[in-house]
Write a protein that holds these residues in place. Structure first.
Motif, PDB file in Angstrom:
ATOM      1  N   ALA A 147       1.516  -4.425 -10.462  1.00  0.00           N
ATOM      2  CA  ALA A 147       0.328  -3.787 -11.036  1.00  0.00           C
ATOM      3  C   ALA A 147      -0.509  -3.215  -9.910  1.00  0.00           C
ATOM      4  O   ALA A 147      -0.580  -3.780  -8.818  1.00  0.00           O
ATOM      5  CB  ALA A 147      -0.492  -4.799 -11.828  1.00  0.00           C
ATOM      6  N   THR A 148      -1.145  -2.090 -10.188  1.00  0.00           N
ATOM      7  CA  THR A 148      -2.070  -1.496  -9.235  1.00  0.00           C
ATOM      8  C   THR A 148      -3.383  -2.266  -9.304  1.00  0.00           C
ATOM      9  O   THR A 148      -3.949  -2.425 -10.383  1.00  0.00           O
ATOM     10  CB  THR A 148      -2.281  -0.007  -9.553  1.00  0.00           C
ATOM     11  OG1 THR A 148      -1.011   0.645  -9.510  1.00  0.00           O
ATOM     12  CG2 THR A 148      -3.214   0.648  -8.552  1.00  0.00           C
TER      13      THR A 148
ATOM     14  N   ILE B  74       0.869  -1.177   0.000  1.00  0.00           N
ATOM     15  CA  ILE B  74       0.000   0.000   0.000  1.00  0.00           C
ATOM     16  C   ILE B  74       0.905   1.226   0.000  1.00  0.00           C
ATOM     17  O   ILE B  74       1.830   1.322   0.808  1.00  0.00           O
ATOM     18  CB  ILE B  74      -0.924   0.028   1.240  1.00  0.00           C
ATOM     19  CG1 ILE B  74      -1.672  -1.293   1.423  1.00  0.00           C
ATOM     20  CG2 ILE B  74      -1.879   1.223   1.162  1.00  0.00           C
ATOM     21  CD1 ILE B  74      -2.624  -1.651   0.323  1.00  0.00           C
ATOM     22  N   ARG B  75       0.619   2.149  -0.914  1.00  0.00           N
ATOM     23  CA  ARG B  75       1.442   3.345  -1.033  1.00  0.00           C
ATOM     24  C   ARG B  75       0.586   4.514  -1.513  1.00  0.00           C
ATOM     25  O   ARG B  75      -0.505   4.310  -2.048  1.00  0.00           O
ATOM     26  CB  ARG B  75       2.604   3.116  -1.994  1.00  0.00           C
ATOM     27  CG  ARG B  75       2.163   2.781  -3.399  1.00  0.00           C
ATOM     28  CD  ARG B  75       3.328   2.808  -4.384  1.00  0.00           C
ATOM     29  NE  ARG B  75       2.919   2.380  -5.698  1.00  0.00           N
ATOM     30  CZ  ARG B  75       2.235   3.110  -6.571  1.00  0.00           C
ATOM     31  NH1 ARG B  75       1.857   4.335  -6.260  1.00  0.00           N
ATOM     32  NH2 ARG B  75       1.920   2.628  -7.766  1.00  0.00           N
ATOM     33  N   PRO B  76       1.083   5.743  -1.335  1.00  0.00           N
ATOM     34  CA  PRO B  76       0.360   6.897  -1.881  1.00  0.00           C
ATOM     35  C   PRO B  76       0.288   6.803  -3.408  1.00  0.00           C
ATOM     36  O   PRO B  76       1.237   6.343  -4.057  1.00  0.00           O
ATOM     37  CB  PRO B  76       1.213   8.098  -1.447  1.00  0.00           C
ATOM     38  CG  PRO B  76       2.009   7.601  -0.276  1.00  0.00           C
ATOM     39  CD  PRO B  76       2.257   6.145  -0.550  1.00  0.00           C
ATOM     40  N   ALA B  77      -0.825   7.235  -3.940  1.00  0.00           N
ATOM     41  CA  ALA B  77      -0.989   7.226  -5.399  1.00  0.00           C
ATOM     42  C   ALA B  77      -0.091   8.267  -6.038  1.00  0.00           C
ATOM     43  O   ALA B  77       0.219   9.299  -5.439  1.00  0.00           O
ATOM     44  CB  ALA B  77      -2.448   7.502  -5.758  1.00  0.00           C
ATOM     45  N   ARG B  78       0.320   7.961  -7.265  1.00  0.00           N
ATOM     46  CA  ARG B  78       1.097   8.884  -8.092  1.00  0.00           C
ATOM     47  C   ARG B  78       0.284   9.182  -9.347  1.00  0.00           C
ATOM     48  O   ARG B  78      -0.614   8.404  -9.711  1.00  0.00           O
ATOM     49  CB  ARG B  78       2.425   8.244  -8.486  1.00  0.00           C
ATOM     50  CG  ARG B  78       3.284   7.848  -7.296  1.00  0.00           C
ATOM     51  CD  ARG B  78       4.632   7.323  -7.749  1.00  0.00           C
ATOM     52  NE  ARG B  78       4.560   5.986  -8.320  1.00  0.00           N
ATOM     53  CZ  ARG B  78       5.018   4.879  -7.745  1.00  0.00           C
ATOM     54  NH1 ARG B  78       5.585   4.944  -6.560  1.00  0.00           N
ATOM     55  NH2 ARG B  78       4.914   3.722  -8.342  1.00  0.00           N
ATOM     56  N   PRO B  79       0.589  10.256 -10.044  1.00  0.00           N
ATOM     57  CA  PRO B  79      -0.134  10.555 -11.289  1.00  0.00           C
ATOM     58  C   PRO B  79      -0.105   9.396 -12.287  1.00  0.00           C
ATOM     59  O   PRO B  79      -1.067   9.187 -13.023  1.00  0.00           O
ATOM     60  CB  PRO B  79       0.577  11.797 -11.831  1.00  0.00           C
ATOM     61  CG  PRO B  79       1.105  12.482 -10.609  1.00  0.00           C
ATOM     62  CD  PRO B  79       1.515  11.354  -9.686  1.00  0.00           C
ATOM     63  N   THR B  80       0.961   8.615 -12.287  1.00  0.00           N
ATOM     64  CA  THR B  80       1.033   7.484 -13.210  1.00  0.00           C
ATOM     65  C   THR B  80       0.034   6.382 -12.870  1.00  0.00           C
ATOM     66  O   THR B  80      -0.196   5.487 -13.687  1.00  0.00           O
ATOM     67  CB  THR B  80       2.460   6.897 -13.238  1.00  0.00           C
ATOM     68  OG1 THR B  80       2.845   6.553 -11.897  1.00  0.00           O
ATOM     69  CG2 THR B  80       3.455   7.893 -13.827  1.00  0.00           C
TER      70      THR B  80
ATOM     71  N   LEU C 241      -4.663   6.291  -1.711  1.00  0.00           N
ATOM     72  CA  LEU C 241      -3.679   5.224  -1.538  1.00  0.00           C
ATOM     73  C   LEU C 241      -3.991   4.131  -2.552  1.00  0.00           C
ATOM     74  O   LEU C 241      -5.164   3.885  -2.853  1.00  0.00           O
ATOM     75  CB  LEU C 241      -3.740   4.640  -0.128  1.00  0.00           C
ATOM     76  CG  LEU C 241      -3.520   5.595   1.040  1.00  0.00           C
ATOM     77  CD1 LEU C 241      -3.729   4.864   2.368  1.00  0.00           C
ATOM     78  CD2 LEU C 241      -2.132   6.202   0.974  1.00  0.00           C
ATOM     79  N   VAL C 242      -2.965   3.472  -3.048  1.00  0.00           N
ATOM     80  CA  VAL C 242      -3.170   2.362  -3.970  1.00  0.00           C
ATOM     81  C   VAL C 242      -2.581   1.089  -3.392  1.00  0.00           C
ATOM     82  O   VAL C 242      -1.640   1.128  -2.588  1.00  0.00           O
ATOM     83  CB  VAL C 242      -2.574   2.631  -5.369  1.00  0.00           C
ATOM     84  CG1 VAL C 242      -3.248   3.830  -6.026  1.00  0.00           C
ATOM     85  CG2 VAL C 242      -1.078   2.800  -5.318  1.00  0.00           C
TER      86      VAL C 242
ATOM     87  N   GLU D  71      -7.579  -0.248   6.319  1.00  0.00           N
ATOM     88  CA  GLU D  71      -6.710  -0.111   7.491  1.00  0.00           C
ATOM     89  C   GLU D  71      -5.636   0.955   7.269  1.00  0.00           C
ATOM     90  O   GLU D  71      -5.355   1.763   8.160  1.00  0.00           O
ATOM     91  CB  GLU D  71      -6.069  -1.461   7.838  1.00  0.00           C
ATOM     92  CG  GLU D  71      -7.068  -2.453   8.394  1.00  0.00           C
ATOM     93  CD  GLU D  71      -6.527  -3.878   8.479  1.00  0.00           C
ATOM     94  OE1 GLU D  71      -5.388  -4.145   7.999  1.00  0.00           O
ATOM     95  OE2 GLU D  71      -7.249  -4.748   9.007  1.00  0.00           O
ATOM     96  N   ALA D  72      -5.038   0.974   6.086  1.00  0.00           N
ATOM     97  CA  ALA D  72      -4.021   1.986   5.779  1.00  0.00           C
ATOM     98  C   ALA D  72      -4.636   3.383   5.767  1.00  0.00           C
ATOM     99  O   ALA D  72      -4.034   4.342   6.260  1.00  0.00           O
ATOM    100  CB  ALA D  72      -3.350   1.670   4.445  1.00  0.00           C
ATOM    101  N   ALA D  73      -5.843   3.490   5.209  1.00  0.00           N
ATOM    102  CA  ALA D  73      -6.522   4.790   5.183  1.00  0.00           C
ATOM    103  C   ALA D  73      -6.840   5.251   6.602  1.00  0.00           C
ATOM    104  O   ALA D  73      -6.630   6.426   6.936  1.00  0.00           O
ATOM    105  CB  ALA D  73      -7.797   4.712   4.348  1.00  0.00           C
TER     106      ALA D  73
END
Length: 170
Positions: free
Chosen positions: A65-66, A5-11, A53-54, A101-103
């Motif tokens: 892959a997301t 789980i990580r913060p989303a990026r524009p990509t 978050l993705v 949970e991450a959120a």
């Protein structure tokens, strides 16, 4: 299969749009909805106050892959879980729960004491799932939450079943 789980990026924008469309297909099928509202464009989601978050799936061959995302709005000092979507092909593996949970952890770290969401009461992967994550049915008690009900009415979401607000204390 490993999930990170990580913060989303524009990509991630094209992937989050595809994920929401695929996840919405489950509701469209359940409700036989021929006129389901389109997903929020990813750039609009990313520019809203709050965070995305993705969930990224890494395979043994080094590819990734997301496969899911969670979008939380922060408006008027309030945290609101706006969207949770996971690719149906990888559903029921705990990815949605890990995103929630991450959120919740991020929301807590940002100083909020509670978070709300709106969802379908009778859809198993909606209200019952969120209840298992610690959310309880609650009443919309702020102008923001009352505006969200109006938005749902404008989108015609109530045609498909009862909707509820739920709140989790942090």
């Amino acid at each position: 299969m490993r999930i990170r789980i990580r913060p989303a990026r524009p990509t991630d924008d094209p992937a989050t749009e595809r994920i929401e469309v695929a996840a919405d297909a489950l509701l469209i099928d359940r409700f036989s909805a021929v006129d389901w509202p389109p997903p929020t464009p990813a750039r609009e989601r990313a520019s809203a106050p709050g965070f995305v978050l993705v969930a990224e799936q890494a395979d043994d061959d080094g590819t990734s892959a997301t496969v899911g995302f969670v979008h939380v709005l922060e408006i008027d000092g309030h945290a609101h879980l706006e969207q949770l979507s996971v690719l149906p092909a990888v559903g029921r593996r705990g990815i949605g729960r890990r995103l929630v949970e991450a959120a919740l952890s991020e929301i807590r770290d940002r100083g909020h004491q509670q978070v709300t969401l709106r969802t379908y009461l009778d859809v198993p992967w909606n209200a019952p799932f969120y209840a298992s994550c610690g959310f309880l049915v609650s009443e919309p008690d702020t102008p923001l939450l009352q505006r969200l009900i109006q938005t749902e009415q404008d989108l015609g979401l109530f045609r498909f079943g009862p909707r509820v607000q739920m709140t989790a204390a942090l």
